[in-house]
Motif scaffolding. Structure first.
Motif, short mmCIF file in Angstrom:
data_model
loop_
_atom_site.label_atom_id
_atom_site.label_comp_id
_atom_site.label_asym_id
_atom_site.label_seq_id
_atom_site.Cartn_x
_atom_site.Cartn_y
_atom_site.Cartn_z
N ALA A 81 69.09 5.54 -44.04
CA ALA A 81 70.04 5.70 -45.15
C ALA A 81 70.26 7.17 -45.47
CB ALA A 81 69.52 4.97 -46.38
N ALA A 82 69.24 8.02 -45.30
CA ALA A 82 69.41 9.44 -45.55
C ALA A 82 70.35 10.09 -44.54
CB ALA A 82 68.05 10.14 -45.52
N GLU A 83 70.33 9.59 -43.31
CA GLU A 83 71.21 10.14 -42.28
C GLU A 83 72.65 9.65 -42.47
OE1 GLU A 83 69.52 8.92 -38.62
OE2 GLU A 83 67.74 10.20 -38.80
N ARG A 84 72.82 8.53 -43.18
CA ARG A 84 74.16 7.95 -43.35
C ARG A 84 74.34 7.58 -44.82
NH1 ARG A 84 71.43 6.28 -39.07
NH2 ARG A 84 72.36 6.41 -36.98
N PRO A 85 74.41 8.56 -45.70
CA PRO A 85 74.47 8.24 -47.14
C PRO A 85 75.74 7.49 -47.55
CG PRO A 85 74.84 10.58 -46.75
CD PRO A 85 74.41 10.01 -45.46
N TYR A 86 76.77 7.52 -46.69
CA TYR A 86 78.00 6.80 -47.04
C TYR A 86 78.08 5.42 -46.39
CZ TYR A 86 79.61 11.33 -48.76
OH TYR A 86 79.74 12.51 -49.44
N LEU A 92 65.84 10.84 -48.52
CA LEU A 92 66.91 9.98 -49.04
C LEU A 92 67.41 10.48 -50.39
CD1 LEU A 92 68.66 7.44 -48.92
CD2 LEU A 92 66.73 6.15 -49.86
N LEU A 93 66.48 10.91 -51.24
CA LEU A 93 66.88 11.44 -52.55
C LEU A 93 67.80 12.65 -52.37
CD1 LEU A 93 66.71 11.73 -55.61
CD2 LEU A 93 64.55 12.97 -55.30
N THR A 94 67.44 13.53 -51.47
CA THR A 94 68.28 14.71 -51.22
C THR A 94 69.66 14.30 -50.73
OG1 THR A 94 66.33 16.02 -50.68
CG2 THR A 94 68.45 16.84 -49.90
N SER A 151 75.53 9.32 -55.25
CA SER A 151 75.19 8.00 -55.80
C SER A 151 74.93 8.11 -57.29
CB SER A 151 73.95 7.44 -55.09
OG SER A 151 74.21 7.24 -53.72
N PRO A 152 74.96 7.00 -58.00
CA PRO A 152 74.71 7.02 -59.45
C PRO A 152 73.35 7.63 -59.77
CG PRO A 152 75.59 4.90 -58.77
CD PRO A 152 75.30 5.65 -57.52
N ALA A 153 73.27 8.26 -60.94
CA ALA A 153 72.03 8.91 -61.35
C ALA A 153 70.88 7.93 -61.45
CB ALA A 153 72.24 9.63 -62.68
N ALA A 154 71.20 6.66 -61.77
CA ALA A 154 70.12 5.67 -61.89
C ALA A 154 69.37 5.52 -60.57
CB ALA A 154 70.70 4.34 -62.33
N ALA A 155 70.13 5.56 -59.46
CA ALA A 155 69.48 5.41 -58.16
C ALA A 155 68.63 6.63 -57.83
CB ALA A 155 70.54 5.19 -57.08
N THR A 156 69.19 7.81 -58.04
CA THR A 156 68.44 9.02 -57.70
C THR A 156 67.27 9.23 -58.65
OG1 THR A 156 69.96 10.36 -59.01
CG2 THR A 156 70.45 10.11 -56.67
#
Length: 825
Positions: A328-333, A365-367, A373-378
């Motif tokens: 998911a970090a490699e493909r954030p979209y 992934l956070l980076t 993404s929404p702040a709730a996720a991060t």
């Protein structure tokens, strides 16, 4: 469209060889075909295909099969369902079953031929045709195959049946899938052997594989559900009964055996993709395999599967969760907002033991999600990282950046963390309790950054924290934490000021360690702080590289510190440690060090002891040592102990002897000082005694001192005299100055009863020093010595010298008479 068919049947009853086994057959076909024949073949199938098919379509009954099986026994015989690759690139899907009647080896094979590039109708996987109702168990009437449009699946292979089977084979799933992946990536790598009591279970394994493998690999996977000889089978997946199971196979055997009738396998398989597939099947969710194919990724990539499983609520292990986070970090979209939320919820679920690799993946992934993404996720990911850092103690885990807690959601998450972790954070920071050996600095940096991130007030703890950090930096070095340490010093000015000040304070006590630290990490001490010791340590390598003597190097590093020893005496200690290290200055260097400053500065810095060591350790020929001793006795009267004082006084006595200022009683004074300096350093004793001996060898010596020396019978003193008399300077004078030779002869033939030490030494000097010199003199030079002896002593002395120097006048009696004459004169 009609599938091309082959019907292959064993010999009829009474034919020869109907039951023979074929040792060369592979896959499901193990019968040798003796008497077997094609009973019906669709027109157009090439002859080479028929020849190759014969080797694949035979059948060998199970071990111990009765010769006349009953119908019940016949039903227990496994059927060989196979998908085989042929040499021309085509494939053959076949079903071979045992037949009734006499002879256990009777069989009928029904097969369809798929030309190269063609598949079953609807791109159905070959395994779906297992137990299809369209398979025939007898040859067609008239020898002509009927039309066969498809091989529809049987209800026996429905989803629930496969789910039940997968759960029942849970211990073997991951290992089998791992080997299937190897076969898919490198078809010639090995064959997967599945040991089952029923061939139908092998077919179910193939069905499980068909669901997990990438579509292309699933279509090309060759298999047979039953064979007696797996080592000869050409198929990638081979099913055998327990009686035919191969023994333990080595890594080069070409067989990967999984005995599903034996003990459960133990230990992980080390294949994240296989482990994820196994967890999905155990969760009875095979539909997720199709869902995962909609996500981007290479074949056999674990990430899409792991993301899909986590979003579906399936519990995965840490390696699988790490794979999901990395993907998911490699493909954030690649994920929509809903699936991103599901993924982050799964990754941050409470009560999970997490590995370093997983947390590193979560940080990545956070980076990747920040700003996307929404702040709730991060915020949830950031909160997880902070919690694990404080409570887990993993020093490699870098805290999130402040924007992770931006906005209302982030502020709420931050406040909750302060409530939950504030006390734990202060406790950890106060003790570094969870830092492993060698990680004290990294742990302190980590906790300080988290405290600033959460605005937890730790100002009262800072002095102790920086003391521990400074000591750890000198003991352990910055190592891998250098970048984060520099980040911390850049972010937190108060920590920077306190830490650099503490390092500067302790640098004089460990200048070498401080220099090593600064070599490994460029600490930012270019600001307003004075930090003279750190600046000196940073300048030391260049000073040494510049060459020159060590005192010049010291002056160079002192200048780099920017502070005079008069204002900050401890720079002397730092400088000596940087330039001399474990070595001791020479006496000459020590004199320069002392004269360049004051005794008060060295006393405050504690470097006076290095100056004392320079004096005490000086060799016997170091003429600077007596001068240094004189200066030390004046400069440090209270600091020098009794023994060292006596040693220095002995050196000072040598200085006085050289200058002619020594008070009478030389031998006695030397003996007393030497006794007080015990254990006296050899260099000091030899220098003092050597100077004394040299004065006694000189013509202007006080005769009273010579008399007292000779009669002291001190072995060390008299030995030193013997050494001095053998010195090249003395020998040169003996050869050049007749008066000196005469004087030595007079002294060395005197006082025969002064004691054994003197008697032994003087005798040796006469024979070993003076006689070789006199022998080398010319007749005139010998006469000059004789005349000098007469002037210095008397006629008897001259007579004694003539007798002593005359050839043959070497006997003991003559020597004794000569000595007596000299004594009487």
């Amino acid at each position: 469209m009609s599938l091309a068919q082959l019907h292959y049947t064993s010999a009829s009853a009474g034919d020869d060889g109907g039951g023979d086994g074929n040792e060369d057959g592979g896959g499901g076909g193990n019968g040798d075909g003796s008497g077997a024949r094609f009973t019906a073949v669709t027109a157009g199938i090439p002859t080479p295909v028929l020849a190759e098919a014969e080797r694949l379509l035979g059948y060998e009954p199970p071990t111990g099969a009765p010769y006349h099986p009953t119908s019940t026994e016949l039903r227990s015989f496994p059927e060989a369902f196979s998908f085989s690759a042929l040499s021309d690139g085509s494939h053959m899907l076949s079903r071979t079953v045992a037949l009734g009647g006499p002879g256990a080896g009777r069989f009928h094979a029904h097969a369809v031929h798929l030309p190269a590039g063609e598949r079953l109708p609807g791109d159905a996987l070959p395994i779906t045709a297992w137990r299809s109702p369209n398979w025939a168990s007898t040859p067609p009437d008239g020898g002509v195959p009927g039309r066969l449009a498809s091989l529809p699946a049987s209800a026996a292979s429905g989803p629930e049946a496969l789910n039940d089977f997968a759960v029942s084979r849970s211990p073997w799933l991951a290992a089998v899938f791992a080997d299937l992946r190897r076969v898919g990536e490198e078809p010639s790598s090995a064959r997967v052997v599945l040991v089952e009591r029923q061939g139908a279970d092998v077919a179910r394994w193939i069905a499980l594989a068909g669901a997990v493998l990438p579509p292309e690999n699933a279509q090309r996977l060759t298999f047979t559900t039953y064979t007696r000889r797996p080592e000869r089978s050409p198929h990638q997946v081979v099913g055998v009964l327990p009686d035919d199971a191969p023994g333990p196979a080595g890594p080069d055997s070409g067989l990967r055996v999984h005995n599903c009738t034996g003990p459960h396998p133990e230990g992980p398989v080390g294949d994240v993709w296989a482990e994820t597939c196994a967890r999905i099947w155990r969760s009875r969710s095979p539909e997720l395999f199709r869902t995962a194919t909609e996500l981007p990724g290479e074949p056999f990539a674990a990430g899409p599967l792991a993301v899909t499983a986590l979003c579906a609520g399936i519990t995965l292990g840490p390696d699988e969760r790490a794979a999901a986070a990395d993907w998911a970090a490699e493909r954030p979209y690649a994920l929509d907002e809903e699936r991103t939320r599901l993924l982050t919820d799964a990754l941050t679920a409470p009560g999970i033991d997490r590995t370093t690799a997983e947390l590193s993946a979560v940080a990545g992934l956070l980076t990747a999600l920040e700003g996307r993404s929404p702040a709730a996720a991060t915020a949830s990911l950031a909160a997880l990282l902070v919690t694990e850092a404080v409570r887990g103690g993993d020093v490699t885990l870098e805290p999130p950046a402040r924007p992770a807690f931006a906005g209302p959601d982030g502020e709420r998450a931050s406040a909750a963390l302060v409530t939950a972790l504030g006390d734990d954070l202060r406790t950890e920071l106060a003790t570094d309790g969870s830092a492993a050996p060698g990680h004290g600095v990294a742990r302190a940096v980590q906790l300080l950054r988290i405290a600033r991130l959460l605005d937890v007030d730790c100002a009262d703890l800072l002095p102790d924290v920086v003391r521990r950090m400074a000591r750890s930096l000198l003991d352990e070095g910055a190592a891998d934490c250098a970048p984060v340490l520099l980040d911390l010093l850049d972010e937190q000015f108060d920590v920077r000021t306190a830490l650099l000040g503490e390092l500067d304070r302790i640098a004089p006590h460990d200048p070498a360690g401080t220099e090593r630290l600064l070599t490994g990490v460029a600490l930012p001490f270019t600001g307003a702080q004075a930090l003279p010791h750190l600046r000196m340590c940073a300048a030391a390598p260049d000073a040494r590289a510049g060459g020159g003597d060590r005192v010049s190097m010291l002056n160079t590093v002192l200048r780099a510190g920017g502070m005079s020893p008069f204002a900050e005496p401890l720079v002397l200690r730092t400088g000596l440690g940087l330039v001399w290290g474990e070595d001791t200055p020479t006496a000459g260097e020590a004199r320069l060090l002392l004269s360049g400053t004051t005794s008060d500065a060295h006393r405050t810095a504690g470097t006076w002891s290095a100056l004392l060591a320079a004096a005490l350790g000086a060799p016997a020929d170091d003429e600077d040592a007596p001068e240094l001793a004189h200066d030390l006795l004046r400069g440090f009267p209270q600091e020098i102990g009794a023994r060292a004082r006596s040693a220095l006084l002995l050196l000072e006595f040598a200085r006085e002897l050289r200058s002619g200022a020594a008070e009478p009683g030389w031998a006695e004074r030397a003996r007393k000082l030497c006794a007080g300096a015990e254990p006296v350093e050899p260099g000091i004793r030899d220098q003092a005694f050597g100077v004394l001996a040299g004065r006694l060898l000189a013509p202007d010596r006080p005769e009273a001192e010579l008399y007292a020396f000779v009669h002291s019978d001190d072995t060390d003193l008299i030995t030193a005299y013997g050494r001095a008399a053998r010195h090249e300077d003395v020998l040169a004078r003996l050869r050049a100055e007749p008066a000196h030779a005469a004087d030595c002869f007079t002294v060395w033939t005197s006082h025969p009863h002064a004691g054994p030490a003197w008697n032994e030494t003087r005798t040796a000097l006469l024979e070993e020093v003076l006689r070789p010199v006199v022998r080398a003199l010319s007749t005139g030079e010998v006469a000059a010595v004789e005349e000098a002896a007469a002037r210095a002593g008397s006629s008897r002395t001259a007579e004694a010298f003539r007798a002593w120097s005359r050839p043959g006048g070497f006997g003991r009696r003559l020597g004794s008479r000569l000595t007596a004459r000299v004594r009487r004169s």
